[in-house]
Scaffold this active site. Structure first.
Site, PDB file in Angstrom:
ATOM      1  CB  CYS A   1      -5.778 -12.358  -0.533  1.00 52.54           C
ATOM      2  SG  CYS A   1      -5.973 -10.846  -1.461  1.00 52.54           S
TER       3      CYS A   1
ATOM      4  CG  HIS B   1      -8.665 -14.758  -1.423  1.00 50.82           C
ATOM      5  ND1 HIS B   1      -9.473 -13.880  -0.741  1.00 50.82           N
ATOM      6  CD2 HIS B   1      -8.078 -14.046  -2.424  1.00 50.82           C
ATOM      7  CE1 HIS B   1      -9.368 -12.683  -1.293  1.00 50.82           C
ATOM      8  NE2 HIS B   1      -8.542 -12.757  -2.319  1.00 50.82           N
TER       9      HIS B   1
ATOM     10  CG  ASN C   1     -10.763  -9.922  -3.311  1.00 48.83           C
ATOM     11  OD1 ASN C   1     -10.468 -10.046  -2.136  1.00 48.83           O
ATOM     12  ND2 ASN C   1      -9.896 -10.117  -4.292  1.00 48.83           N
TER      13      ASN C   1
HETATM   14  C1  4VN Z   1      -5.977 -12.831  -6.005  1.00 42.97           C
HETATM   15  C2  4VN Z   1      -6.497 -12.572  -7.272  1.00 42.97           C
HETATM   16  C3  4VN Z   1      -7.088 -11.350  -7.580  1.00 42.97           C
HETATM   17  C4  4VN Z   1      -7.639 -11.028  -8.894  1.00 42.97           C
HETATM   18  C5  4VN Z   1      -6.846 -10.948 -10.011  1.00 42.97           C
HETATM   19  C6  4VN Z   1      -7.384 -10.590 -11.229  1.00 42.97           C
HETATM   20  C7  4VN Z   1      -8.721 -10.276 -11.331  1.00 42.97           C
HETATM   21  C8  4VN Z   1      -8.970 -10.723  -9.062  1.00 42.97           C
HETATM   22  C9  4VN Z   1      -8.428  -9.625 -13.671  1.00 42.97           C
HETATM   23  C10 4VN Z   1      -9.138  -9.795 -14.984  1.00 42.97           C
HETATM   24  C11 4VN Z   1     -10.437  -8.988 -15.003  1.00 42.97           C
HETATM   25  C12 4VN Z   1     -11.341  -9.428 -13.868  1.00 42.97           C
HETATM   26  C13 4VN Z   1     -10.626  -9.299 -12.552  1.00 42.97           C
HETATM   27 CL1  4VN Z   1      -6.363 -13.806  -8.393  1.00 42.97          CL
HETATM   28  C14 4VN Z   1      -7.102 -10.396  -6.596  1.00 42.97           C
HETATM   29  C15 4VN Z   1      -6.579 -10.668  -5.366  1.00 42.97           C
HETATM   30  C16 4VN Z   1      -6.604  -9.650  -4.333  1.00 42.97           C
HETATM   31  O1  4VN Z   1      -7.438 -10.093  -3.350  1.00 42.97           O
HETATM   32  C17 4VN Z   1      -6.025 -11.892  -5.066  1.00 42.97           C
HETATM   33  N1  4VN Z   1      -9.483 -10.369 -10.250  1.00 42.97           N
HETATM   34  N2  4VN Z   1      -9.296  -9.881 -12.524  1.00 42.97           N
HETATM   35  C18 4VN Z   1     -11.130  -9.211 -16.355  1.00 42.97           C
HETATM   36  O2  4VN Z   1     -11.035  -8.307 -17.216  1.00 42.97           O
HETATM   37  O3  4VN Z   1     -11.700 -10.284 -16.609  1.00 42.97           O
END
Ligand code: 4VN
Length: 323
Positions: free
Chosen positions: A112, A250, A280
């Site tokens: 990312c 990002h 994303n």
């Molecule tokens: C940076 C990040 C993420 C990311 C991490 C966690 C996440 C995106 C976890 C909890 C879930 C909802 C989704 Cl911070 C991914 C990348 C990769 O590009 C980079 N979402 N979540 C929930 O249950 O609330």
């Protein structure tokens, strides 16, 4: 000293849109679950276009928009974790397709943060004085590496590409950067694992070809390092947050951006967000956002913005750019 300025920006995403409701037909999820946790409403998904094709469309648009001929390009860098091949690089495929016969071309792998890392590299080549025009692209076809049976990850990602042409400028352009990696936590997010396998060895466990992440760990990492990195940029460059027109993060998850905004004590309106439309797109998310902002007339000459990428590696990086 000579700076590196952004001459043109553009983006391209596959036409086909898949909504949260569409996804709820193939995995046990719902629009409400996805939207409240991530801010995502839909994503663009490839119907066969690979990463290089998304890049080639962006590169052609950049040449057209800036009135540049392909022979003038000295350097092409693509940030991606979903290349068509391990070799040739996506950047070489772009070079061949657009006829940038005088360029040298390579990919970089920083997930990312890929676009920010690639722009940082291009900046050094331009600053060296030996190279005049570089194309820098962030692009992903993440849909080919996500596990479409895993509801915790498949709802998060999308496909797309964005990029810039950079060249030397006397004033403005890239004014500061803050670049980091933390490899010790690298296995908290992995993709396309390939263990050694030959006549001498057989892997003890199967490769995991999919994008896998410890969501909680990555979430906590991002909300910790991003505010710190943005503050570093402000301190290093000696400007105040009031001088910054937009922060372009990002587009990982809108809840992460909410927390980052609160920690920085910056109103959320200062952050450009389009995760609702694209989900994303890893290395592509920042240049897609810049492309949209430029189209909407949000970026005027002299405006200062901060871009900040963060993700697998672990990697993160921020830059102050004067438009
Ligand atoms: C940076 C990040 C993420 C990311 C991490 C966690 C996440 C995106 C976890 C909890 C879930 C909802 C989704 Cl911070 C991914 C990348 C990769 O590009 C980079 N979402 N979540 C929930 O249950 O609330």
């Amino acid at each position: 000293m000579l700076n590196t300025g952004i001459r043109a920006v553009d983006h391209y995403a596959p036409e086909k849109i898949v909504t949260n409701d569409d996804l709820s037909q193939i995995v046990d999820t719902s629009d409400e679950w996805i939207y409240t946790r991530t801010g995502i409403k839909q994503r663009h998904l490839s119907t066969g276009e690979d990463t290089s094709q998304l890049c080639i469309e962006v590169a052609k648009r950049l040449l057209e928009k800036s009135g540049t001929s392909p022979e003038e390009i000295d350097l092409i860098i693509v940030g991606t974790i979903s290349p068509d091949y391990a070799t040739p690089s996506t950047a070489c495929l772009v070079q061949g397709a657009i006829g940038a016969v005088n360029a040298f071309a390579f990919d970089i792998s920083a997930a990312c943060s890929g676009f920010v890392y690639a722009l940082s590299i291009a900046d050094k080549f331009i600053k060296s004085g030996g190279y005049k025009k570089a194309i820098v692209i962030g692009a992903e076809t993440l849909s080919k590496i996500v596990d479409w049976k895993d509801r915790s990850t498949c709802v998060l990602f999308g496909d797309g590409a964005g990029g810039v042409i950079v060249e030397p400028v006397d004033k403005g352009g890239i004014l500061a950067e803050d670049m980091h990696s933390k490899g010790e936590d690298g296995l908290k997010m992995t993709g396309n694992e390939r263990k050694p396998e030959n006549m001498l060895c057989t892997p003890e466990s199967e490769n995991n070809p999919y994008l896998v992440m410890d969501g909680r760990a990555i979430f906590n990492f991002a909300t910790k390092v991003v505010p710190h990195s943005v503050n570093e940029i402000i301190e290093k460059s000696g400007i105040s947050m009031d001088d910054v027109k937009y922060i372009v993060p990002h587009q990982a998850n809108s809840r992460i951006i909410d927390i980052v905004a609160r920690k920085l004590n910056v109103p959320i309106e200062k952050f450009y967000l389009n995760i609702n439309e694209y989900a994303n797109t890893s290395a592509a998310s920042i240049p897609i956002a810049l492309g949209e902002m430029s189209e909407k007339g949000l970026l005027k000459k002299g405006d200062k913005i901060i871009v900040t990428g963060f993700g697998a590696g672990l990697t993160w990086g921020s830059m102050l750019i004067e438009w």
